[in-house]
Write a protein that holds these residues in place. Sequence first.
Motif, PDB file in Angstrom:
ATOM      1  N   MET A   1       0.931  -1.335   0.035  1.00 32.46           N
ATOM      2  CA  MET A   1      -0.024   0.004  -0.066  1.00 32.46           C
ATOM      3  C   MET A   1       0.759   1.348   0.044  1.00 32.46           C
ATOM      4  O   MET A   1       1.753   1.265   0.684  1.00 32.46           O
ATOM      5  CB  MET A   1      -0.837  -0.080   1.378  1.00 32.46           C
ATOM      6  CG  MET A   1      -1.727   1.063   1.277  1.00 32.46           C
ATOM      7  SD  MET A   1      -3.213   0.664   2.522  1.00 32.46           S
ATOM      8  CE  MET A   1      -2.466   0.893   3.929  1.00 32.46           C
ATOM      9  N   LYS A   2       0.569   2.273  -0.754  1.00 31.85           N
ATOM     10  CA  LYS A   2       1.446   3.375  -0.957  1.00 31.85           C
ATOM     11  C   LYS A   2       0.475   4.672  -0.589  1.00 31.85           C
ATOM     12  O   LYS A   2      -0.579   4.838  -0.998  1.00 31.85           O
ATOM     13  CB  LYS A   2       1.809   3.713  -2.392  1.00 31.85           C
ATOM     14  CG  LYS A   2       2.575   4.862  -2.786  1.00 31.85           C
ATOM     15  CD  LYS A   2       3.002   5.057  -4.000  1.00 31.85           C
ATOM     16  CE  LYS A   2       3.530   6.222  -4.490  1.00 31.85           C
ATOM     17  NZ  LYS A   2       3.915   6.476  -5.932  1.00 31.85           N
ATOM     18  N   LEU A   3       1.275   5.703   0.273  1.00 30.85           N
ATOM     19  CA  LEU A   3       0.668   6.807   0.491  1.00 30.85           C
ATOM     20  C   LEU A   3       1.159   7.877  -0.171  1.00 30.85           C
ATOM     21  O   LEU A   3       2.033   8.072  -0.479  1.00 30.85           O
ATOM     22  CB  LEU A   3       1.258   7.031   2.240  1.00 30.85           C
ATOM     23  CG  LEU A   3       0.864   8.232   2.793  1.00 30.85           C
ATOM     24  CD1 LEU A   3      -0.731   8.628   2.951  1.00 30.85           C
ATOM     25  CD2 LEU A   3       1.722   8.751   4.031  1.00 30.85           C
ATOM     26  N   VAL A   4      -0.014   8.800  -0.742  1.00 28.96           N
ATOM     27  CA  VAL A   4       0.308   9.818  -1.572  1.00 28.96           C
ATOM     28  C   VAL A   4      -0.360  10.889  -0.688  1.00 28.96           C
ATOM     29  O   VAL A   4      -1.532  10.944  -0.140  1.00 28.96           O
ATOM     30  CB  VAL A   4      -0.236   9.875  -2.671  1.00 28.96           C
ATOM     31  CG1 VAL A   4      -0.166  10.968  -3.592  1.00 28.96           C
ATOM     32  CG2 VAL A   4       0.323   8.587  -3.572  1.00 28.96           C
ATOM     33  N   ILE A   5       0.383  12.198  -0.215  1.00 27.25           N
ATOM     34  CA  ILE A   5       0.219  13.395   0.509  1.00 27.25           C
ATOM     35  C   ILE A   5      -0.198  14.587  -0.561  1.00 27.25           C
ATOM     36  O   ILE A   5       0.608  14.904  -1.510  1.00 27.25           O
ATOM     37  CB  ILE A   5       0.977  13.642   1.312  1.00 27.25           C
ATOM     38  CG1 ILE A   5       1.248  12.475   2.279  1.00 27.25           C
ATOM     39  CG2 ILE A   5       0.528  14.879   2.365  1.00 27.25           C
ATOM     40  CD1 ILE A   5       2.455  12.667   3.049  1.00 27.25           C
ATOM     41  N   ARG A   6      -1.237  15.099  -0.494  1.00 31.43           N
ATOM     42  CA  ARG A   6      -1.596  16.571  -1.242  1.00 31.43           C
ATOM     43  C   ARG A   6      -2.265  17.474  -0.184  1.00 31.43           C
ATOM     44  O   ARG A   6      -2.995  17.163   0.676  1.00 31.43           O
ATOM     45  CB  ARG A   6      -2.512  16.237  -2.198  1.00 31.43           C
ATOM     46  CG  ARG A   6      -2.209  15.371  -3.396  1.00 31.43           C
ATOM     47  CD  ARG A   6      -3.315  15.220  -4.622  1.00 31.43           C
ATOM     48  NE  ARG A   6      -2.889  14.217  -5.547  1.00 31.43           N
ATOM     49  CZ  ARG A   6      -3.019  12.807  -5.586  1.00 31.43           C
ATOM     50  NH1 ARG A   6      -3.745  12.326  -4.533  1.00 31.43           N
ATOM     51  NH2 ARG A   6      -2.774  12.070  -6.628  1.00 31.43           N
ATOM     52  N   THR A   7      -1.761  18.783  -0.657  1.00 32.32           N
ATOM     53  CA  THR A   7      -2.052  19.682   0.355  1.00 32.32           C
ATOM     54  C   THR A   7      -2.814  21.096  -0.471  1.00 32.32           C
ATOM     55  O   THR A   7      -2.458  20.968  -1.584  1.00 32.32           O
ATOM     56  CB  THR A   7      -1.309  20.323   1.239  1.00 32.32           C
ATOM     57  OG1 THR A   7      -0.109  20.880   0.373  1.00 32.32           O
ATOM     58  CG2 THR A   7      -0.621  19.429   2.076  1.00 32.32           C
ATOM     59  N   ILE A  29      -5.651  18.757   3.657  1.00 34.50           N
ATOM     60  CA  ILE A  29      -4.839  17.744   3.412  1.00 34.50           C
ATOM     61  C   ILE A  29      -5.530  16.595   2.877  1.00 34.50           C
ATOM     62  O   ILE A  29      -6.603  16.126   3.527  1.00 34.50           O
ATOM     63  CB  ILE A  29      -3.709  17.356   4.673  1.00 34.50           C
ATOM     64  CG1 ILE A  29      -2.586  16.291   3.873  1.00 34.50           C
ATOM     65  CG2 ILE A  29      -4.332  16.382   5.640  1.00 34.50           C
ATOM     66  CD1 ILE A  29      -1.559  16.292   4.788  1.00 34.50           C
ATOM     67  N   ILE A  30      -5.298  16.158   1.705  1.00 32.02           N
ATOM     68  CA  ILE A  30      -5.895  14.746   1.128  1.00 32.02           C
ATOM     69  C   ILE A  30      -4.930  13.833   1.167  1.00 32.02           C
ATOM     70  O   ILE A  30      -3.731  13.764   0.774  1.00 32.02           O
ATOM     71  CB  ILE A  30      -6.431  15.279  -0.202  1.00 32.02           C
ATOM     72  CG1 ILE A  30      -7.303  16.411  -0.463  1.00 32.02           C
ATOM     73  CG2 ILE A  30      -6.974  13.834  -0.830  1.00 32.02           C
ATOM     74  CD1 ILE A  30      -8.726  16.173   0.338  1.00 32.02           C
ATOM     75  N   ILE A  31      -5.305  12.431   1.687  1.00 28.96           N
ATOM     76  CA  ILE A  31      -4.446  11.235   1.968  1.00 28.96           C
ATOM     77  C   ILE A  31      -5.058  10.553   0.927  1.00 28.96           C
ATOM     78  O   ILE A  31      -6.466  10.205   0.849  1.00 28.96           O
ATOM     79  CB  ILE A  31      -4.299  10.914   3.363  1.00 28.96           C
ATOM     80  CG1 ILE A  31      -3.825  11.654   4.287  1.00 28.96           C
ATOM     81  CG2 ILE A  31      -4.027   9.203   3.156  1.00 28.96           C
ATOM     82  CD1 ILE A  31      -3.883  11.217   5.639  1.00 28.96           C
ATOM     83  N   GLU A  32      -4.285   9.833   0.104  1.00 33.46           N
ATOM     84  CA  GLU A  32      -4.707   8.740  -0.935  1.00 33.46           C
ATOM     85  C   GLU A  32      -3.646   7.635  -0.524  1.00 33.46           C
ATOM     86  O   GLU A  32      -2.635   7.528  -0.371  1.00 33.46           O
ATOM     87  CB  GLU A  32      -4.270   9.157  -2.384  1.00 33.46           C
ATOM     88  CG  GLU A  32      -4.393   8.232  -3.624  1.00 33.46           C
ATOM     89  CD  GLU A  32      -4.413   8.531  -5.069  1.00 33.46           C
ATOM     90  OE1 GLU A  32      -4.529   7.673  -5.714  1.00 33.46           O
ATOM     91  OE2 GLU A  32      -3.697   9.914  -5.003  1.00 33.46           O
ATOM     92  N   LEU A  33      -4.534   6.461  -0.361  1.00 36.80           N
ATOM     93  CA  LEU A  33      -3.968   5.130  -0.371  1.00 36.80           C
ATOM     94  C   LEU A  33      -4.108   4.600  -1.566  1.00 36.80           C
ATOM     95  O   LEU A  33      -5.234   4.223  -1.966  1.00 36.80           O
ATOM     96  CB  LEU A  33      -4.537   4.307   1.119  1.00 36.80           C
ATOM     97  CG  LEU A  33      -4.268   5.182   2.312  1.00 36.80           C
ATOM     98  CD1 LEU A  33      -4.893   4.444   3.472  1.00 36.80           C
ATOM     99  CD2 LEU A  33      -2.636   5.318   2.606  1.00 36.80           C
ATOM    100  N   GLN A  34      -3.112   4.162  -2.052  1.00 35.40           N
ATOM    101  CA  GLN A  34      -2.925   3.102  -3.540  1.00 35.40           C
ATOM    102  C   GLN A  34      -2.470   1.854  -3.292  1.00 35.40           C
ATOM    103  O   GLN A  34      -1.692   1.542  -2.396  1.00 35.40           O
ATOM    104  CB  GLN A  34      -2.248   3.659  -4.508  1.00 35.40           C
ATOM    105  CG  GLN A  34      -2.229   5.178  -4.617  1.00 35.40           C
ATOM    106  CD  GLN A  34      -1.307   5.732  -5.730  1.00 35.40           C
ATOM    107  OE1 GLN A  34      -0.295   5.193  -5.749  1.00 35.40           O
ATOM    108  NE2 GLN A  34      -1.608   6.971  -6.257  1.00 35.40           N
ATOM    109  N   GLU A  35      -3.147   0.743  -3.835  1.00 32.83           N
ATOM    110  CA  GLU A  35      -2.989  -0.607  -3.666  1.00 32.83           C
ATOM    111  C   GLU A  35      -3.549  -1.211  -5.138  1.00 32.83           C
ATOM    112  O   GLU A  35      -4.606  -1.250  -5.294  1.00 32.83           O
ATOM    113  CB  GLU A  35      -3.600  -1.373  -2.430  1.00 32.83           C
ATOM    114  CG  GLU A  35      -2.884  -2.640  -2.486  1.00 32.83           C
ATOM    115  CD  GLU A  35      -3.350  -3.187  -0.943  1.00 32.83           C
ATOM    116  OE1 GLU A  35      -2.210  -3.546  -0.294  1.00 32.83           O
ATOM    117  OE2 GLU A  35      -4.455  -3.270  -0.631  1.00 32.83           O
TER     118      GLU A  35
END
Length: 337
Positions: A1-7, A29-35
């Motif tokens: 699982m990968k964490l992507v952070i956007r503000t 802040i928007i958190i995206e979890l990718q898998e």
Amino acid sequence: MKLVIRTYNLQLKHPFTISRGTRTEIPSIIIELQENGISGFGEATANPYYNTFVEQFEKELIAKRKIIEITSEKTPEEFWDYLFPYFNNNMFLLCALDEAYTDLFTHKKNMKLYEYWNLEPKKNIQSNFTIGIDTVENMIGKMKEMPWPIYKIKLGTKDDLKIVAELRKHSNAIFRIDANCGWSPTETINNSVELKKLGVEFIEQPLPANDWKGAKEVFNHSYLPIIADESCIIESDVEKCYNHFHGVNVKLMKCGGLTPAKRMITKAKSLGLKTMVGCMTESSVGISAIAHLTPLLDYVDMDGALLLKTDIASGVKLKNGNIVFSELNGTGASLKN
């Protein structure tokens, strides 16, 4: 699982004033979890009253990236329990992570979140639209700009009753009042008499959060139901509100996300308290998450994205107060860029 952070800095359509001050933008802040090519999204916004800041969120996420980026088949409930010891000093950030993981998990199951919870959307629950403190003329203008079946009116001025009486001349909508800790017990009880005559449904958090003696007095003598907000932050607060408030407003960021919010709602209902979930002026990422709890609620306040000049996301929408779910699975949210 990968964490992507956007503000982001979410710009408001109008300056938004409550009893504590005025804001023109909301850092988010928007958190995206990718898998495996699937994404889940969660959100937390900065709030000076709760001493939360986006820079702090980002720094903590980077420091704890390895803790978050586990490849796991945990349920959202198990994932929240796993994260809690690492983030129990930052419920806003825990909320964003919980929302993102819950969204990802239900996407992977090809389910909408309410389906995962075995719930059916309610047809008879509508969100209010919030009118911040302003001149009476501007408040009337905002109501005309956004015709709506239910308005939440922010108060905490020396002319509160006059404001509501004037607004009532321009609308037959249901009114809800939120004083954001701006009144005294005597003021609340006296105001409740007049506000009931003006068609107000309930009063939200009239007293400072820690005034439990005053809350009990108001609970016993108010002519209108009183809903806790600042007095109901985390799960243990629900029981404290029993016999001090008629209902509780659960906010995902304050309590740490969807997982504890659902437990709080269940506890409140078991105590005979009215249940409400509110927003904290966020994009459609946070708002979409809230919508899936509405089958469990008496009231909902999820108008945050409508207060923005530009929504950074799409998802669950409101049309004349009615909730329109996204066609997407999970919470239904997606970023526009």
